[in-house]
Design an enzyme around this catalytic site. Structure first.
Site, short mmCIF file in Angstrom:
data_model
loop_
_atom_site.label_atom_id
_atom_site.label_comp_id
_atom_site.label_asym_id
_atom_site.label_seq_id
_atom_site.Cartn_x
_atom_site.Cartn_y
_atom_site.Cartn_z
N ASP A 1 19.62 -15.68 53.32
CA ASP A 1 18.84 -14.73 52.54
C ASP A 1 18.32 -13.57 53.38
OD1 ASP A 1 19.22 -16.67 50.68
OD2 ASP A 1 17.10 -16.93 50.15
N HIS B 1 18.06 -17.91 56.69
CA HIS B 1 17.84 -16.46 56.64
C HIS B 1 18.59 -15.79 57.78
CE1 HIS B 1 14.54 -18.30 54.43
NE2 HIS B 1 14.49 -17.18 53.71
ZN ZN Z 1 13.92 -14.11 50.75
#
Ligand code: ZN
Length: 478
Positions: free
Chosen positions: A288, A433
């Site tokens: 992400d 992430h």
């Molecule tokens: Zn996020």
């Protein structure tokens, strides 16, 4: 003779010939056909084979009305021989029918001809591509050349189908067709004759393609008049295997010891969704908040090393700043999802605001990668009815996660790996992430460990397809 139809003399002749060959064995010379004697003669020769598991038989006939030479390769199994012989017999039967029809009007000295030859391409000790060329000319008419291919495996005693070696769904066919067009443009002598529409028609049905493979190229063959005006003759297009790598059956190619170098290919490289094994051990890695110029390239490199496909939930603003990076992710065959434009808590937003966040992100992603995002992951996993409504409108299922790597919290590669290896199950969606260096640091060890445990890395859509998930989610998975 117990035939349903009136026996024609050509049929009788073929039958007779088979009988003679069968009775007298393989080395029979009645009379030297090359002497040009016009009486019915027959020559049968058998050549010793340089190809393990394969022999060839060349039959020559020389009659008052025609000459014919047929080279016919023979394997040790009828599974291979029967279809090949059936095709050869069909060619001969059609030819003899033409001869029969024309024999009444034929001038003396003018004979019809059938020349059926085979080119044998050895791929390895048990794989061969047989490319037949049948040239025939009957009285008065122009000669005609036809191509037919059989790809055989003498170890497994079978004829290979296209489906054995590659995926030939619509995407693949389109991809191959565009390569064929490009390759044809390099063949100056045929360019003026190509019939675009015919080409398209001919490529539509992959099961009918005439193809062969070797260690470097996949070759497609087209008959005279099939895709070009007659003057172009038969056409052959070589496609480098490396430009087909995402469609090839990699398992089979490695079993066959056929390897090919994968080259950088900036052109359209969409993720190919091969059907997954329902009993397989799969995991979906998700990243992400990117793309990030320092971390994302490192993540891509590790994924490539392990031949892993992942899903990137990108932010519109990041894509706007780093469109080339977003494009690179897509080109590497990963799936691109949206993570909104600017990472707000959507649960606090109105329908209008949510729609703007998602629509803007979608446009930015499409502008950079050429495709709209296929999935949506709400920032913080926070949703309201507006989020559900807009994602339904935009047909992007809501994807959450089942394993939180806590990479955003620990910022420590070892800690990330510890959490993931503790919580992972077959079918997990793992949240990470691609903005933290520690996540890129953790990845090589993570992929190594997961691979060792038998996990395969797939995109979220592939994972969902396994459970035939319908509707808009939210999906967490195992
Ligand atoms: Zn996020």
């Amino acid at each position: 003779m117990n035939r349903k139809k009136k026996p024609l003399w050509p049929v009788w002749l073929v039958g007779c010939m088979v009988l003679i060959v069968g009775t007298l064995g393989i080395h029979l010379i009645v009379q030297d056909a090359r002497a040009g004697n016009s009486s019915d003669v027959e020559t049968v020769e058998v050549s010793p084979s340089a190809y393990p598991g394969l022999n060839i038989e060349t039959r020559t006939k020389n009659t008052k009305h025609y000459i014919s030479t047929i080279s016919s390769p023979l394997a040790d199994s009828k599974e291979i021989n029967t279809p090949i012989q059936a095709w050869i017999n069909e060619q001969e039967k059609n030819f003899l029918a033409e001869v029969e029809a024309g024999s009444k009007t034929i001038h003396s000295g003018q004979r019809a001809e059938l020349n059926l030859t085979v080119e044998t391409n050895k791929i390895n000790d048990h794989l061969y591509s047989l490319v037949f060329t049948s040239y025939q000319i009957a009285y008065g008419a122009n000669g005609q050349t036809m191509i037919k291919t059989f790809n055989i495996d003498t170890a497994e005693n079978r004829i290979l189908t296209l489906a054995d070696i590659m995926v030939s769904d619509k995407t693949a066919v389109n991809h191959i067709q565009s390569i064929v067009k490009k390759e044809l443009k390099k063949q100056e002598e045929v360019i003026p004759y190509i019939l675009e529409e015919e080409l398209q028609k001919s490529m539509k049905n992959p099961s009918e393609w005439k193809w062969s493979i070797d260690n470097e190229v996949f070759t497609l063959y087209f008959n005279e008049y099939e895709i070009a005006a007659g003057a172009a003759g038969t056409i052959q297009v070589n496609i480098p295997l490396k430009s087909l790598h995402s469609y090839l059956n990699k398992e089979l190619f490695s079993k066959w010891n056929i390897s090919y170098v994968v080259e950088d290919e900036p052109e359209e490289k969409k993720p190919i969704q091969l059907p997954l094994d329902p009993k397989g051990k799969y995991v979906a890695l998700t990243f992400d908040d990117g793309p990030n110029p320092k971390v994302t390239p490192r993540v891509l490199k590790t994924l490539e090393k392990y031949d892993a496909k992942a899903t990137f939930f990108m932010l519109g603003v990041q894509v706007e700043y780093y469109p080339n990076l977003a494009k690179k992710v897509a080109e590497a065959g990963h799936e691109i999802g949206s993570h909104s434009k600017s990472h707000p808590n959507l649960a606090n937003m109105s329908l209008y605001e949510v729609r703007k966040q998602l629509t803007d992100a979608s446009k930015q992603i499409e502008a950079a990668t050429g495709a709209k995002p296929t999935l949506f992951r709400p920032p913080y996993g926070a949703m309201n009815d507006a989020v559900k409504k807009v994602t339904t409108e935009q047909k992007t299922p809501i994807i959450l996660w089942s394993v939180d790597s806590l990479d955003w919290k620990s910022r420590n590669a070892q800690a990330v790996n510890k959490v993931v290896m503790r919580d992972v199950r077959p079918g997990s969606i793992i949240l990470m992430h691609d903005i933290h260096r520690s996540t890129a640091d953790a990845l090589p060890q993570m992929l190594k460990s997961l691979k060792k445990q038998g996990y395969q890395f797939v995109t979220v859509s592939q994972l969902l397809s396994l459970n035939k998930s319908k509707g808009n989610g939210p999906y967490y998975h195992q």
